[in-house]
Design a protein around this motif. Structure first.
Motif, PDB file in Angstrom:
ATOM      1  N   ARG A 366      33.023  36.972  41.199  1.00 31.02           N
ATOM      2  CA  ARG A 366      32.138  37.623  42.167  1.00 31.02           C
ATOM      3  C   ARG A 366      32.388  39.119  42.215  1.00 31.02           C
ATOM      4  O   ARG A 366      31.437  39.921  42.229  1.00 31.02           O
ATOM      5  CB  ARG A 366      32.363  37.018  43.555  1.00 31.02           C
ATOM      6  N   ASN A 367      33.641  39.529  42.248  1.00 35.84           N
ATOM      7  CA  ASN A 367      33.953  40.962  42.298  1.00 35.84           C
ATOM      8  C   ASN A 367      33.491  41.684  41.038  1.00 35.84           C
ATOM      9  O   ASN A 367      33.020  42.828  41.095  1.00 35.84           O
ATOM     10  CB  ASN A 367      35.456  41.155  42.507  1.00 35.84           C
ATOM     11  N   ARG A 368      33.624  41.016  39.888  1.00 37.16           N
ATOM     12  CA  ARG A 368      33.132  41.628  38.645  1.00 37.16           C
ATOM     13  C   ARG A 368      31.618  41.767  38.660  1.00 37.16           C
ATOM     14  O   ARG A 368      31.063  42.770  38.186  1.00 37.16           O
ATOM     15  CB  ARG A 368      33.572  40.789  37.442  1.00 37.16           C
ATOM     16  N   ALA A 369      30.942  40.740  39.204  1.00 36.12           N
ATOM     17  CA  ALA A 369      29.485  40.815  39.295  1.00 36.12           C
ATOM     18  C   ALA A 369      29.055  41.928  40.241  1.00 36.12           C
ATOM     19  O   ALA A 369      28.069  42.635  39.990  1.00 36.12           O
ATOM     20  CB  ALA A 369      28.928  39.467  39.769  1.00 36.12           C
ATOM     21  N   ARG A 370      29.795  42.109  41.334  1.00 36.48           N
ATOM     22  CA  ARG A 370      29.472  43.205  42.260  1.00 36.48           C
ATOM     23  C   ARG A 370      29.635  44.559  41.599  1.00 36.48           C
ATOM     24  O   ARG A 370      28.822  45.467  41.797  1.00 36.48           O
ATOM     25  CB  ARG A 370      30.384  43.110  43.484  1.00 36.48           C
ATOM     26  N   ALA A 371      30.690  44.700  40.819  1.00 33.27           N
ATOM     27  CA  ALA A 371      30.920  45.977  40.143  1.00 33.27           C
ATOM     28  C   ALA A 371      29.867  46.249  39.073  1.00 33.27           C
ATOM     29  O   ALA A 371      29.456  47.392  38.841  1.00 33.27           O
ATOM     30  CB  ALA A 371      32.319  46.007  39.522  1.00 33.27           C
TER      31      ALA A 371
END
Length: 375
Positions: A366-371
């Protein structure tokens, strides 16, 4: 008179401030109490379970506990030494010693020897299958509700039903899955059961569509757990889709993209972090449920691993062991003693680690997708 008015004003101003400070400390104290209670519970599981899973000598991990199936534990004294052996180890030992195992006196404890390997595999399979079904159905439903549907009374009724389903107890989903998937769900077969609800002939070979249920099986557990977390997936995914700015849609449509191409390229990627958040919540609920799988998928004991079947289709129509149900069995269905306690805490420890790893993986994605898809 002025002094009295000022005193009254100070008192009137201090009262809301006092209430605000009281509320602040009440909420803070409640938060601390919850954290303390959770820390005690998790600390107890980690401490007691760690003593079962880990060892002080190399390889520092209790490998048999993680690689063997549950067995009976034999406790006995031999030449003045207290010995503890699982059933397979005990049979090998009496053979090596030349002892008649049928006359050798031991104290036996069910489910207290061996390990939890089949339960670990079964839990992972249940999580993977049910979350795959729930994410596919949930995202498709959220896309329809967010991008295609109109704000009609029927759609509002659907949304209200989804919200209400989120509050249904898991035991109700278990009974629903048992009655629908275990007893009634259709299957294509050449040999229908005599107690099948309906049998519909098909137009190829001797096959029929028999409404005889899937039995206690992985497939029944997958769909039951998937339906249980669908409300969470749909609600969170729809909110994530609605949070994407309308300008993204309008820009894609202005460039000539179709409705579906716009959703696929300009909406879904930017809603992915929110959808992954819903998957974290879904995984946490699916992994910890006992009642639904108790009716649809779980066995108390099973030595064979799921892929040890004669035909590939049998993989989907077999029951499995699962960590939550195993904890329930060793905690409530057999006499309690120090040996079952080790199995309980060890299983709970491994279960927590598995859920933590899966949830952490989803959070990282999720954090990678947000970035990557930040606007």
């Amino acid at each position: 008179m002025t002094f009295t008015d000022n005193s009254f004003q100070k008192k009137s101003k201090s009262l809301p401030r006092t209430i605000e400070q009281f509320s602040f400390w009440a909420f803070r104290l409640a938060t601390y109490l919850i954290l303390i209670a959770a820390s005690i519970i998790f600390g107890k599981i980690i401490y007691e379970g760690g003593k079962t899973v880990f060892r002080s000598e190399f390889p520092f991990i209790n490998v048999p506990f993680l690689t063997q199936a549950p067995q009976t534990l034999h406790v006995f004294e031999y030449k003045g030494e207290k010995m503890e052996m699982s059933d397979s180890e005990f049979r090998a030992w009496v053979t090596a010693q030349g002892i008649d195992g049928s006359t050798f006196k031991t104290t036996s404890y069910s489910y207290s020897g061996g390990g939890i390997m089949p339960a670990i595999i079964g839990t992972l399979l249940l999580i993977a299958g049910s979350m795959t079904i729930a994410l596919v159905l949930g995202i498709f439903s959220a896309v329809y509700l967010s991008e295609y549907s109109q704000d009609t009374k029927f759609i509002r009724l659907i949304r209200l039903s989804i919200v209400n389903l989120a509050g249904v107890p898991s035991i109700v989903f278990g009974l629903f899955g048992f009655s629908l998937f275990v007893l009634i769900a259709p299957i294509i077969t050449e040999t229908p059961k005599n107690d099948a609800l309906w049998v519909i002939p098909l137009f190829f070979g001797n096959y029929v569509l028999s409404f005889q249920g899937w039995g206690v099986s992985l497939l029944a557990g997958w769909f039951t757990l998937a339906f249980m977390v669908l409300p969470i997936i749909i609600t969170a995914s729809e909110e994530a889709l609605r949070a994407v700015p309308k300008g993204f849609r309008e820009g894609a449509l202005a460039l000539g993209a179709t409705k579906w191409l716009t959703i696929r390229t300009a909406v879904l990627p930017y809603a992915l972090p929110g959808i992954l958040t819903s998957s974290v919540l879904g995984i946490s609920r699916v992994a910890g449920e006992t009642a639904p799988i108790m009716f649809t998928a779980a066995f108390a004991i099973r030595d064979q691993l799921p892929w040890q079947v004669q035909h590939w289709q049998d993989f989907f129509f077999q029951g499995v062991m699962a960590l939550p149900y195993h904890i329930y069995v060793v905690s409530a269905k057999i006499p309690q003693n120090e040996y079952t306690s080790r199995m309980q805490y060890g299983t709970a420890f491994v279960f927590l680690v598995i859920v933590f790893i899966i949830a952490l993986t989803s959070i990282i994605l999720r954090n990678r997708a947000r970035a990557k898809y930040r606007w």
